[in-house]
Design a protein around this motif. Structure first.
Motif: not given
Ligand SMILES: Nc1ncnc2c1ncn2[C@@H]1O[C@H](COP(=O)(O)OP(=O)(O)O)[C@@H](O)[C@H]1O
Ligand SMILES: [Mg+2]
Lengths: 276, 260
Positions: A78, A101-102, A105-106, A109-110, A158, B137, B215, B218-221, B224-231
């Protein structure tokens, strides 16, 4: 003395079907350089890159990051993957989310980045790469050039030290290719180390500080572009050609049109030399 | 499907909070199904269609085309409901004698078919309002809000994005086959199609492993955690939805009486 950023020593790798993709490969990438791994299709460039952040584990030999041997436990990996970012050749293999956007950010968040901080960094990266207006567009309707930029953004967010780009200009039109390389140059000036792979001799000759010539999973030649591209025999062996700038220069030199100084590295330099 | 997706992304309702959009549609569906009166069905069908065309700015031609797709199935299905039988021809039209019974449409069966048709159209129009304003999404986002397990939300997102590359790959293979004279003759049809399907599978398998590498890089563990879009959450929207639902209820309690 500061150790090189990334070093691979006597690297061997064999795929499950028995293909020997890497056969005793040695490479050492210094900090803050622009490096190009040059090789024809199937030379082993992509396979090598997958070793750079521990996605593949060598059959024999080892990988060193900042002089320390890479460990293959979860935590160390990691850590390594945060420092070494890879932009894959095919952006469709990298963009997993339908939202730009998501996707950017991936990685953040990791890393366990907080939401406010993540939002700030995504916005900053968007600004830097000029893709802010794509944030809320779906990834599957972007052009290849845009997809490529978004892939880079997802890696850049990152804040890696080393950025690896597999065939960065493949599939891009000249303008987009130039834009992408320009962005890589900017990143290098900001202190990042950049490694690209390519089969484009002209790109490697004009862009790189250091070149490794790869053939069948081995390094045939390494050094500055002028040193590497001077070795015609090896280039031929690797199924590659001499860059056109160098070719023209040699012809002119042979006819005594130019004084044998340094060959030009760009169109602009060639033009200037012709003026003189 | 691609056009619906594009419409959702360019919709003026795009940045509205997805939970409110989903709430509006879910409540409408619920009322249509639970109350089961024609006047509610008609109200929902009309208001959803107006919202799609006027508020969400979908061209009416495109919307009409979309509505025609389920209409074909509905007409066939409702026709089956409309036709009934009886031991005597009285009250049936056109009374046809077959197999020892009289067949035709009666007053009751006609109404039943009509109610069914309206109910289905109302539901379809509500679903279209959702589909035309809310990309997948955002639906995944609401699923997360509702604490639906990660496995399901992650898979929904991945399958959705893969549909596009899947379609593209299938199309590429199809064109490549055709340009080399595939699909010739009866046997060729089958052999080319089977080659397409099996190659699609292999290519996708290869793609999947490449995506997995992407995946991991980029550190997939595991999730799939992502930042939500600002709604944008506006209380006005919530109020509008509440008013809409209350009016439907009012129509049911007061208007329904006269319609009956
Ligand atoms: N997943 C795989 N399975 C088996 N062989 C592979 C796989 N990926 C690559 N190879 C083989 O390994 C060699 C090096 O491939 P690669 O690293 O992709 O080269 P490059 O990126 O330089 O074109 C090639 O001979 C290729 O056929
Ligand atoms: Mg490659």
């Amino acid at each position: 003395m500061q150790p090189d950023l990334l070093t691979v020593r006597d690297l061997y790798y064999r795929y499950q079907d028995g293909t020997n993709a890497l056969n005793g490969l040695n490479i050492s990438v210094p900090v803050n350089c622009r490096a190009a791994i040059l090789g024809a299709n199937g030379a082993g460039k992509s396979t090598l890159f997958l070793h750079f952040n521990g996605l593949l584990r060598p059959l024999a030999g080892s990988v060193y990051y900042r002089g320390r041997e890479v460990q293959y436990n979860k935590k160390a990996l990691m850590n390594l993957r945060q420092r070494v970012g890879i932009v894959f050749q095919n952006p469709d293999h990298q963009l997993f989310s339908a939202s730009v956007w998501q996707d950017i950010s991936f990685g953040l968040m990791n890393q366990g980045c907080g939401k406010a901080e993540a939002r700030m960094r995504v916005e900053a990266v968007g600004e830097q790469l000029g893709i802010s207006e794509l944030f809320f567009r779906p990834t599957h309707f972007l052009s290849v050039g845009q997809k490529k930029m978004v892939s880079l953004a997802g890696v850049l967010a990152m804040e890696p030290e080393l950025i690896i780009c597999d065939e960065p200009t493949a599939g891009l039109d000249p303008e987009n290719a130039q834009l992408f390389m320009h962005v890589l140059n900017q990143l290098q000036q900001q202190g990042k180390t950049i490694v690209i792979s390519t089969h484009d001799v002209n790109l490697a000759y004009q862009w790189a500080d250091l070149v490794w010539l790869l053939h069948r999973g081995q390094v045939l030649a390494e050094g500055s572009p002028l040193e590497v591209f001077d070795q015609d025999e090896l280039l031929k062996q690797a199924h590659l050609e001499t860059p056109w700038l160098l070719e023209i220069w040699r012809v002119m030199e042979a006819q005594g049109l130019v004084s044998a100084d340094m060959p030009p590295r760009s169109k602009a330099q060639l033009r200037q030399a012709l003026h003189e | 499907m691609i056009r619906i997706d594009q419409a959702a992304y360019s919709s003026p309702w795009y940045s509205f909070h997805p939970a409110v959009k989903l709430g509006l549609v879910a409540a409408s569906l619920l009322l249509v199904l639970a109350l089961d009166t024609e006047i509610i069905s008609i109200s929902v069908l009309l208001s959803m269609s107006l919202l799609v065309i006027l508020a969400a700015r979908v061209s009416w031609r495109f919307y009409l085309n979309l509505m025609l797709i389920p209409l074909c199935f509905l007409v066939a299905g409702c026709a089956a409901v409309a036709v009934t039988n009886s031991i005597q021809p009285h009250g049936l039209w056109p009374a046809v004698y077959a197999g020892g019974l009289w067949w035709g449409i009666s007053d009751g069966s006609w109404h039943q078919a009509q109610a069914l048709m309206l109910r289905c159209l109302a539901c379809v129009s509500a679903m279209y309002l959702l589909a035309l304003t809310t990309p997948v999404v955002q639906l995944v986002y609401v699923m997360r809000m509702l604490k639906i397990p990660d496995v399901i939300t992650d898979l929904t997102g991945l399958i959705y994005i893969n549909i596009f590359t899947f379609l593209q790959t299938a199309q590429d293979i199809y064109i490549a086959q055709q340009s080399r004279c595939g699909y010739r003759g009866f046997k060729g049809q089958f052999s080319s199609l089977s080659a397409l399907v099996s190659n699609l599978f292999l290519k996708n398998l290869h793609r999947t492993s490449a995506c997995y590498d992407g995946l991991l890089a980029r550190g997939f563990n595991g999730s799939l955690e992502v930042l939500e879009e600002p709604y944008i959450f506006k209380p006005v929207h919530l109020a509008a939805v509440s008013i809409f639902i209350s009016s439907l209820l009012m129509i049911y309690f007061y208007g329904g009486r006269y319609a009956a």
